[in-house]
Design a protein around this motif. Structure first.
Motif, PDB file in Angstrom:
ATOM      1  N   UNK A 132       1.125  -1.149  -0.388  1.00  0.00           N
ATOM      2  CA  UNK A 132       0.014  -0.362  -0.237  1.00  0.00           C
ATOM      3  C   UNK A 132       1.264   1.562  -0.005  1.00  0.00           C
ATOM      4  N   UNK A 133       1.198   1.806  -0.924  1.00  0.00           N
ATOM      5  CA  UNK A 133       1.991   2.853  -1.220  1.00  0.00           C
ATOM      6  C   UNK A 133       1.914   4.456  -0.532  1.00  0.00           C
ATOM      7  N   UNK A 134       2.125   4.519  -0.307  1.00  0.00           N
ATOM      8  CA  UNK A 134       2.351   6.814   0.381  1.00  0.00           C
ATOM      9  C   UNK A 134       1.054   7.289  -0.112  1.00  0.00           C
ATOM     10  N   UNK A 135       0.522   6.914  -1.071  1.00  0.00           N
ATOM     11  CA  UNK A 135      -0.005   7.885  -2.267  1.00  0.00           C
ATOM     12  C   UNK A 135      -1.263   7.497  -1.600  1.00  0.00           C
ATOM     13  N   UNK A 136      -1.635   6.339  -0.778  1.00  0.00           N
ATOM     14  CA  UNK A 136      -3.299   5.666  -0.301  1.00  0.00           C
ATOM     15  C   UNK A 136      -2.831   6.483   0.854  1.00  0.00           C
ATOM     16  N   UNK A 137      -2.200   6.857   1.503  1.00  0.00           N
ATOM     17  CA  UNK A 137      -1.981   7.319   3.262  1.00  0.00           C
ATOM     18  C   UNK A 137      -2.469   9.264   2.760  1.00  0.00           C
ATOM     19  N   UNK A 138      -1.905   9.291   1.439  1.00  0.00           N
ATOM     20  CA  UNK A 138      -2.177  10.998   1.070  1.00  0.00           C
ATOM     21  C   UNK A 138      -3.284  11.023   1.490  1.00  0.00           C
ATOM     22  N   UNK A 139      -3.858   9.867   0.024  1.00  0.00           N
ATOM     23  CA  UNK A 139      -5.440  10.240   0.027  1.00  0.00           C
ATOM     24  C   UNK A 139      -6.747  10.077   0.955  1.00  0.00           C
ATOM     25  N   UNK A 140      -5.760   9.715   1.815  1.00  0.00           N
ATOM     26  CA  UNK A 140      -6.346   9.186   3.006  1.00  0.00           C
ATOM     27  C   UNK A 140      -6.952  10.409   4.309  1.00  0.00           C
ATOM     28  N   UNK A 141      -6.224  10.558   4.689  1.00  0.00           N
ATOM     29  CA  UNK A 141      -5.877  12.315   4.615  1.00  0.00           C
ATOM     30  C   UNK A 141      -6.562  13.268   4.481  1.00  0.00           C
ATOM     31  N   UNK A 142      -6.353  13.160   2.807  1.00  0.00           N
ATOM     32  CA  UNK A 142      -7.294  13.965   1.750  1.00  0.00           C
ATOM     33  C   UNK A 142      -8.864  13.282   2.271  1.00  0.00           C
ATOM     34  N   UNK A 143      -9.134  13.101   1.996  1.00  0.00           N
ATOM     35  CA  UNK A 143     -10.271  12.425   2.326  1.00  0.00           C
ATOM     36  C   UNK A 143     -10.832  12.879   3.708  1.00  0.00           C
ATOM     37  N   UNK A 144     -10.058  12.424   5.106  1.00  0.00           N
ATOM     38  CA  UNK A 144     -10.613  12.291   6.141  1.00  0.00           C
ATOM     39  C   UNK A 144     -10.317  13.897   6.510  1.00  0.00           C
ATOM     40  N   UNK A 145     -10.025  14.747   6.093  1.00  0.00           N
ATOM     41  CA  UNK A 145     -10.272  16.108   5.939  1.00  0.00           C
ATOM     42  C   UNK A 145     -11.425  16.845   5.155  1.00  0.00           C
ATOM     43  N   UNK A 149     -13.441  14.790   8.941  1.00  0.00           N
ATOM     44  CA  UNK A 149     -12.910  13.903  10.372  1.00  0.00           C
ATOM     45  C   UNK A 149     -11.411  13.898  11.004  1.00  0.00           C
ATOM     46  N   UNK A 150     -11.531  12.939  12.065  1.00  0.00           N
ATOM     47  CA  UNK A 150      -9.823  13.416  12.988  1.00  0.00           C
ATOM     48  C   UNK A 150      -9.005  12.043  12.302  1.00  0.00           C
ATOM     49  N   UNK A 151      -8.099  11.930  12.303  1.00  0.00           N
ATOM     50  CA  UNK A 151      -7.240  11.663  12.099  1.00  0.00           C
ATOM     51  C   UNK A 151      -5.817  11.848  12.694  1.00  0.00           C
ATOM     52  N   UNK A 152      -5.225  10.406  12.719  1.00  0.00           N
ATOM     53  CA  UNK A 152      -3.514   9.856  12.918  1.00  0.00           C
ATOM     54  C   UNK A 152      -2.882   9.385  11.706  1.00  0.00           C
ATOM     55  N   UNK A 153      -1.258   8.943  12.227  1.00  0.00           N
ATOM     56  CA  UNK A 153      -0.707   8.314  11.674  1.00  0.00           C
ATOM     57  C   UNK A 153      -0.243   6.888  12.643  1.00  0.00           C
ATOM     58  N   UNK A 154      -0.470   6.280  12.113  1.00  0.00           N
ATOM     59  CA  UNK A 154       0.414   4.908  13.158  1.00  0.00           C
ATOM     60  C   UNK A 154       1.306   4.321  12.415  1.00  0.00           C
ATOM     61  N   UNK A 155       2.377   4.790  12.840  1.00  0.00           N
ATOM     62  CA  UNK A 155       3.309   3.826  12.365  1.00  0.00           C
ATOM     63  C   UNK A 155       3.865   3.113  13.379  1.00  0.00           C
ATOM     64  N   UNK A 156       4.924   2.181  12.675  1.00  0.00           N
ATOM     65  CA  UNK A 156       5.601   1.009  13.586  1.00  0.00           C
ATOM     66  C   UNK A 156       6.492   0.802  13.040  1.00  0.00           C
ATOM     67  N   UNK A 177       1.535  16.923  10.264  1.00  0.00           N
ATOM     68  CA  UNK A 177       2.430  17.100  11.748  1.00  0.00           C
ATOM     69  C   UNK A 177       2.976  16.402  12.260  1.00  0.00           C
ATOM     70  N   UNK A 178       3.678  16.609  12.850  1.00  0.00           N
ATOM     71  CA  UNK A 178       4.717  15.283  13.377  1.00  0.00           C
ATOM     72  C   UNK A 178       4.267  15.750  14.834  1.00  0.00           C
ATOM     73  N   UNK A 179       2.749  15.872  15.073  1.00  0.00           N
ATOM     74  CA  UNK A 179       1.915  15.522  16.236  1.00  0.00           C
ATOM     75  C   UNK A 179       0.569  14.640  15.904  1.00  0.00           C
ATOM     76  N   UNK A 180       0.569  14.735  14.431  1.00  0.00           N
ATOM     77  CA  UNK A 180      -0.404  13.556  13.965  1.00  0.00           C
ATOM     78  C   UNK A 180       0.171  12.551  13.476  1.00  0.00           C
ATOM     79  N   UNK A 181       1.563  12.034  14.367  1.00  0.00           N
ATOM     80  CA  UNK A 181       2.236  11.089  13.710  1.00  0.00           C
ATOM     81  C   UNK A 181       2.251  10.522  15.699  1.00  0.00           C
ATOM     82  N   UNK A 182       1.330   8.690  15.308  1.00  0.00           N
ATOM     83  CA  UNK A 182       1.864   8.388  16.555  1.00  0.00           C
ATOM     84  C   UNK A 182       2.902   7.044  15.998  1.00  0.00           C
TER      85      UNK A 182
END
Length: 364
Positions: A132-145, A149-156, A177-182
């Motif tokens: 699942x490429x980074x563009x999916x994340x970009x599009x999901x965030x755009x759709x949330x906005x 919707x509120x959102x964050x990015x979870x990365x491990x 933004x950095x505070x939107x990353x977990x």
């Protein structure tokens, strides 16, 4: 050992693991989710469990987190369950890998099908991005906005110095933004056990000292099991103090009431699992303890401790002491502003507590 601050009040949020199905099968997945898994939560049961959650302790449960697997795999179920939770007054969030967001318009349409979802936690990491490429994340965030919707990015990651991990962080910096990353550290449990040789964890002989925020929100699984968290202990086959009960045998009210006075669980929330290591050391049981732990991972401590039945027996014997229960109850009230355990144990503040007790020690 100082007590930490837990962001989520105890039992104000619970999670439903809706399905083990997922569009991908990441090598680090602790629940072994994947396209070939068939287990999913029955909708009728889910609605009943939502009723029980909403009715518990005069509305104490305020949020419902939906996870998997991939909850968007069955979007009809996701819509029905989240919609019912919304009607019951619960704030609803969902964890997703954003497979549905290959392009902006389909991402927008997907979110319009689940209007009751208030919050998205979008997962990505080195393993996810092979499918699942980074563009999916970009599009999901755009759709949330776009849909408010509120959102964050979870990365491990298994190593925060990994070049691949650092590259993903740089990509995400162009989206959020950095505070939107977990950020979380992975650990060898579930499917990851089969690939542990490929990980590059940093190890330490000293367990990480940190209170656990994850243990404040129990997780209900499709088979009715209720676990104290969604960490690696859920994969343990034997008895575990963080396995709170099963909804096919007891009501959610009974299970959550018992969780309020579960000493092991509450120690993990107040001081963190390193306090359990401290207790065992003080009791002269250091020979039972692991030789090393994954750096910056409280989950790894719990997993290693509760993988050993001898350790569980020792801890349960130690914490059967009424004085310990009283200390834990007053510590919850003092550090976390939670009087529930004090009330449950019917304490009135006149109890004698030894200030030298190992639970109150600053030693790890």
């Amino acid at each position: 050992m100082s007590a930490g601050t837990v962001d989520i009040p105890f039992l104000s949020n619970i999670s439903f693991m809706l399905t083990y199905k997922c569009t991908i099968a990441c090598p680090h997945c602790i629940v072994n989710a994947g396209p070939n898994r068939k287990e999913e939560m029955d909708v009728v049961r889910a609605l009943d469990w939502i009723d029980q959650a909403a009715a518990y302790d005069e509305g104490k449960v305020r949020g419902l987190a939906l996870t998997g697997g991939e909850p968007f795999y069955n979007i009809d179920h996701l819509s029905r369950i989240s919609g019912y939770a919304h009607k019951k007054g619960l704030v609803t969030s969902v964890v997703t890998n954003a497979f549905w967001a290959k392009e902006k318009q389909p991402a927008l349409e997907a979110l319009k099908q689940v209007p009751s979802i208030d919050y998205l936690s979008i997962s990505t990491d080195v393993h996810h991005q092979r499918f699942i490429p980074i563009d999916n994340i970009r599009n999901a965030v755009w759709a949330a906005r776009e849909t408010g919707r509120h959102y964050n990015i979870a990365i491990c990651t298994d190593n925060e110095e990994s070049p691949e991990y650092q590259a993903i962080l740089r990509q995400l910096a162009t989206i959020v933004t950095p505070d939107e990353i977990r950020i979380a550290v992975t650990y060898p449990a579930g499917r990851a056990l089969k690939h542990h040789d490929s990980y590059h964890h940093k190890s330490t002989a000293t367990p990480t000292v940190s209170a656990c925020t994850m243990a404040s929100a129990p997780v209900v699984y499709p088979d009715g099991n209720v676990m104290a968290c969604i960490g690696p202990v859920l994969t343990l086959p034997g008895p575990c103090p963080l396995r709170l009960g099963n909804l096919n045998e007891n009501s959610l009210e009974t299970i959550l009431d018992n969780a309020e006075i579960n000493p092991l669980l509450q120690i993990i929330r107040i001081w963190g699992p390193a306090k359990l290591v401290s207790l065992l050391n003080h009791a002269g049981k250091s020979d039972l303890l692991p030789a090393e732990y994954i750096s910056n991972s409280t989950c790894d401590i719990c997993y290693k401790l509760f993988s050993d039945e001898r350790i569980i027996e020792e801890l349960e014997a130690l914490l059967g002491n009424r004085e310990y229960l009283n200390i834990i109850a007053f510590a919850r009230m003092h550090y976390l502003q939670e009087p529930d355990m004090v009330r449950a144990l019917r304490l009135d503040g006149r109890e004698t507590i030894d200030s030298e007790n190992v639970l109150l020690s600053q030693e790890n």
